[in-house]
Design an enzyme around this catalytic site. Structure first.
Site: not given
Ligand code: FBP
Length: 559
Positions: A146, A203-204, A206
């Site tokens: 990230r 991608k996501t 969400d």
């Molecule tokens: P992205 O926006 O990076 O696709 O996040 C997806 C996600 O699964 C969210 O739903 C969740 O809040 C977050 O990642 C959790 O991320 P991590 O495991 O890094 O805490």
């Protein structure tokens, strides 16, 4: 010893489908330019920040008989942010297109997310490597991360790494924040005449990276099907044992697309929608009252069981908590450099924060259980987001609903039993084997990303549309990243961000829930979707989400 499961062996052989325009081959494409575009908000500031890539047209591809063999080019790919099913297929599609265009081309994968390009950590993909990962879940082929790409120093380092590898194109596979990285990098490369293009891929799990041009991000289909399977199983257990209320928190960050989709697939008794809570300005107390009323009415029918779906980001949408979090973010940004705060014990930290928060915000913070306070103070992610996956809203609600029902019992208004189990589904779905839909969609997105690079475009998001139709009829093209931009306060400063798509309360998907939820609350209309199927009739294996079906059907009726 067995190294692969039988399903893995069969899935490796699956040939993903491409839209007709791309299926003719990567060197048989013509670029069709649409109208110039504008960003969603804050036009002047966004134009200034992205003066080199701002306002480009939307593009699509058409099949052409002419064969244009491009010069040799090297491309680098980055997986960014949370895992989503299908990421490996984006890379496979990109690789196949790149090798088809010119077998001399090379694809490099940067390791561990955006930091890989800064630190020069990479691998070169080979046929064998790609073949081992076709149609598999996960991001383990190169890993993800990230890291936010935004400083001059990071860009200089990325430039050096790309120049050393003779890379002229970068593909960033990520969500809204990662595609903001993509836009910043694209702008910087053009400004500095680097000769390196940047393309993003949506991608996501969400489902919040969508707009008029992007129908859905990849991973949403598989993840929601996986959660729907698990929730279907729990519904059946609840309906068999008839003794527990299950409070299930679902991933999805701020938006409730995941919760809404899963609710339509399974029809549970309660589904909270963060966007509705915000719109109706529901306080935490009102939410607790709403749940308690349903628990109590079901108990009157002799049903001391049920299922409640809770969106991961709920807490940020409850008005009094939202205001407190925003104030808290600013306070924490200052306290980050305060040595007294940093060395204080937990209770002193809470007191310092309460003394710095504005009156009402301070009382809200003080009223929360210690567990939630601790979770709210955890580090923000590198993009400044509260890590909502770590806030145990499901436990908070169980505790508060229990207390409320105790009070109701004393007043003679609740005669049942309330025994609750809590669950959090998120990681269970992010690395599942991609559904046929995600396998095809991702492969097409990757293949299409190379097509955009081939035509010299930069600062674009790979787009594949008309997704409710069979894959052959999908429409491939590109959307300028600046089109989705606006400004937002992060870590106390205004930054460019991609507008997150939240659930639209006047949209067809929410309306479907709204129309049915009173019946689902009392009568048990549960649906048990079962596991994702990869082989069998197309009506079972290739169908996509209710969200996409309802949204595209509504678009058709308004045309
Ligand atoms: P992205 O926006 O990076 O696709 O996040 C997806 C996600 O699964 C969210 O739903 C969740 O809040 C977050 O990642 C959790 O991320 P991590 O495991 O890094 O805490």
């Amino acid at each position: 010893m067995k190294e692969l499961s039988s399903l893995q062996i069969e899935r490796l052989k699956y040939q993903p489908k491409l839209p007709e325009s791309l299926a003719g081959g990567i060197n048989n494409l013509e670029l069709v330019e649409g109208n110039k575009t504008e960003c969603v908000k804050d036009t002047e500031q966004i134009k200034e920040l992205f003066s080199n890539i701002y306002g480009k047209p939307i593009v699509t591809f058409k099949k052409t008989p002419e064969k244009i063999v491009p010069e040799k080019s090297n491309v680098g790919v980055i997986l960014s942010g949370g895992q989503a099913p299908g990421g490996h297929n984006v890379i496979a599609g990109l690789y196949d297109a790149l090798k088809q265009a010119n077998p001399q081309n090379k694809l490099y994968g940067f390791l561990g997310g955006p930091s890989g390009i800064i630190e020069g950590k990479y691998i070169e993909f080979t046929d064998e490597k790609i073949d081992d990962y076709r149609n598999t879940g996960g991001f383990d082929i190169i890993g993800s991360g990230r890291t936010k790409l935004e400083t001059e120093e990071q860009f200089q380092k990325a430039l050096k790494v790309c120049k050393d590898l003779d890379i002229t194109g970068i593909v960033i596979i990520g969500g809204d924040d990662s595609n903001t990285n993509a836009a910043l990098l694209a702008e910087w490369f053009v400004k500095n005449n680097a000769g390196i293009q940047v393309i993003g891929c949506p991608k996501t799990i969400d489902g919040d990276l969508k707009n008029d041009q992007i129908e859905i991000s990849f991973g949403f289909d598989t993840a929601t099907k996986t959660y729907a399977e698990l929730i279907g199983n729990i519904l059946r257990d609840a309906n068999s044992a008839k003794k527990y209320w299950h409070f299930i928190k679902l991933m999805g960050r701020s938006a409730t697309h995941v919760g809404l989709e899963v609710a339509l697939q399974t029809q549970p008794n309660i589904t909270l929608i963060s966007e509705e809570v915000e719109e109706k300005k529901m306080s935490l107390k009102q939410i607790v009252d709403y749940i308690s009323q349903i628990v109590s009415k079901r108990a009157d029918l002799g049903k001391n069981f049920g299922i409640a779906l809770i969106p991961e980001g709920l807490i940020e949408f409850i008005p009094e908590i939202k205001s407190m979090i925003s104030n808290l973010n600013d306070v924490l940004a200052v306290l980050e450099n305060d040595s007294t705060y940093k060395s204080a014990d937990e209770n002193t930290k809470f007191s310092i924060i309460e003394s710095k928060l504005n009156g009402e915000d301070s009382s809200v913070f003080a009223s929360l259980p210690t567990m939630i306070k601790q979770q709210l103070l955890m580090d923000r992610d590198p993009h400044g987001n509260v890590q909502v996956s770590k806030i145990e809203t499901e436990k908070l609600l169980i505790e508060m609903v229990s207390q409320k029902l105790e009070e109701m019992k004393k007043e003679g208004n609740f005669k049942g039993k309330f025994s609750a189990q809590c669950h959090f589904f998120g990681y269970e779905g992010r690395c599942a084997f991609p559904s046929n839909f995600d396998a095809d969609y991702c492969y097409s997105l990757g293949y299409n990303a190379f097509a955009l690079l081939k035509f010299g475009l930069t600062g674009y998001l790979s787009s594949v549309k008309n997704l409710s139709a069979p894959a052959l009829k999908w429409v491939a093209g590109g959307v300028p990243l600046t089109m989705m931009k606006k400004k937002k306060k992060r870590h106390g400063q205004f930054k460019p961000v991609i507008k997150k798509a939240l659930v639209e309360l006047d949209g067809p998907v929410f309306k479907e829930l709204e129309m049915n939820r009173e019946v689902w609350a009392m009568e048990d209309k549960y649906i048990y979707p079962g596991a994702i199927q990869y082989f069998g009739p197309s009506s079972v294996c290739d169908i996509t989400t209710e969200t996409l079906r309802l949204e595209n059907a509504a678009k058709l009726t308004t045309v």
